[in-house]
Design an enzyme around this catalytic site. Structure first.
Site, PDB file in Angstrom:
ATOM      1  N   GLY A 319     -22.824 -16.874  16.833  1.00  0.00           N
ATOM      2  CA  GLY A 319     -22.975 -16.884  18.286  1.00  0.00           C
ATOM      3  C   GLY A 319     -23.762 -15.679  18.779  1.00  0.00           C
ATOM      4  CD  GLU A 320     -21.925 -11.564  18.499  1.00  0.00           C
ATOM      5  OE1 GLU A 320     -22.733 -10.622  18.346  1.00  0.00           O
ATOM      6  OE2 GLU A 320     -20.883 -11.663  17.836  1.00  0.00           O
ATOM      7  N   GLY A 321     -26.118 -15.368  20.820  1.00  0.00           N
ATOM      8  CA  GLY A 321     -27.560 -15.545  20.960  1.00  0.00           C
ATOM      9  C   GLY A 321     -28.328 -15.451  19.668  1.00  0.00           C
TER      10      GLY A 321
END
Length: 355
Positions: A319-321
């Protein structure tokens, strides 16, 4: 505020320019189809920019919205409740995966605290100055936000989109830094797609064991009972089972489409926000790309509903971009190829032979 107003404000990328890009592609030295999805990406970018040949993607930015979700108190996440600020700290310190990749690619990262549950002094002022509230309600038993907080969060996302567009950002990689966010996202997607909790419940970016998965599934089931009565109003839905980051990302996506600024979606949280935004403005998804397959079943269901085909499937679940940022070089390559490949030389006309 009525999100349905965005339906009149958002136009599709220029179809005439896209046809021009397709015709130009037919004339290039490399035969059509040989570049696979890069051809499609180049034509999509041309339509989004309104330019043939397409311009390079020179000023991308990663934008991450951060928040803590009250539902994490049920131990449905691989991280302790109220610790999303540590994810933010890792990004700011250059230690998070997205920070490492962004540094290597020379892409700036912007973190916006929409609803972290920590003391503001733990983070820089430019990160925390937009905070809507500290944490969110436990969506299985209470609203995540008040109506006023929901509107404030949506307007926050809109303002960030305007700031990025005004500063010359030509493409945004959109992600989240949250604890409990995948539970909220799965609830929204299940509600909007009319599916049961077990169909959308995944293991999250940090990974959870079977017992935590069962708790997560139960939390989503209970939250769905609260979501279904308000499905007709996107703002009420975001207030009931969303969160400050989710509402802000929804506003960001809608305003980015108004400003004709393309966005690459990351994982299930950004997909859920996109699905809510699509309900408000059916043309908005034409401005978005799905960066990657996150492995979350809810993401697959949301992307299928929006007819968005992910660019990458590398098994990246952090996740987290991160996954969306990995897709950025592909988009930039498509722009470069569409703009810089030479056209086939025209063959000289053959003289007619006298019979």
């Amino acid at each position: 505020m009525n999100l349905d107003d965005f339906s009149d404000l958002i136009e599709r990328p220029d179809s005439g320019v896209r046809r021009d890009a397709e015709e130009r592609r037919e004339r290039l030295a490399v035969r059509p189809g040989a570049l696979g999805r890069l051809d499609e990406l180049g034509e999509w970018l041309a339509a989004a920019q309104g330019a043939v040949p397409v311009r390079p993607v020179d000023s991308p930015r990663v934008v991450l919205f951060a928040a803590d979700h009250g539902v994490a108190k049920l131990d449905v996440s691989g991280r302790p409740a109220g610790t999303a600020y540590r994810l933010v700290r890792d990004v700011l310190d250059g230690a998070g995966p997205v920070a490492v990749l962004a540094r290597r690619a020379g892409v700036p990262v912007r973190v916006v605290d929409a609803g972290l549950d920590c003391e503001p002094e733990l983070l820089p002022q430019d990160v925390v100055r937009h905070r809507v509230r500290r944490g969110s309600g436990r969506i299985d038993v209470e609203d995540a936000l008040t109506a006023e907080e929901t509107e404030q969060a949506v307007r926050l996302g809109m303002a960030i989109a305007d700031e990025e567009a005004d500063s010359g950002t030509d493409l945004v990689v959109l992600g989240d830094l949250s604890v409990g966010g995948t539970t909220v996202a799965a609830t929204l997607i299940a509600a909007l797609c009319g599916t049961d909790a077990s169909v959308v419940t995944g293991r999250g970016g940090a990974g959870i064991d079977d017992l935590a998965w069962m708790r997560k599934c139960a939390a989503i089931r209970d939250a769905l009972r609260r979501a279904r009565p308000v499905l007709g109003d996107q703002l009420e839905l975001l207030a009931a089972v969303g969160g400050a980051d989710v509402a802000a990302m929804t506003g960001f996506l809608l305003q980015a489409a108004v400003r004709r600024m393309p966005v690459v979606l990351d994982g299930v949280v950004s997909a859920a926000c996109a699905l809510v935004a699509q309900r408000a403005a059916f043309r908005a998804p034409d401005w978005w790309l799905a960066g990657q397959v996150s492995g979350e079943p809810a993401q697959a269901k949301a992307l299928d509903r929006m007819a968005l085909n992910p660019l990458l499937d590398h098994g990246v679940t952090v996740g987290e971009g991160t996954g969306a940022l990995l897709a950025l070089p592909l988009v930039q390559a498509a722009a470069a190829l569409a703009a810089e490949l030479p056209e086939r030389p025209e063959l000289p006309e053959q003289p007619e032979l006298d019979g």
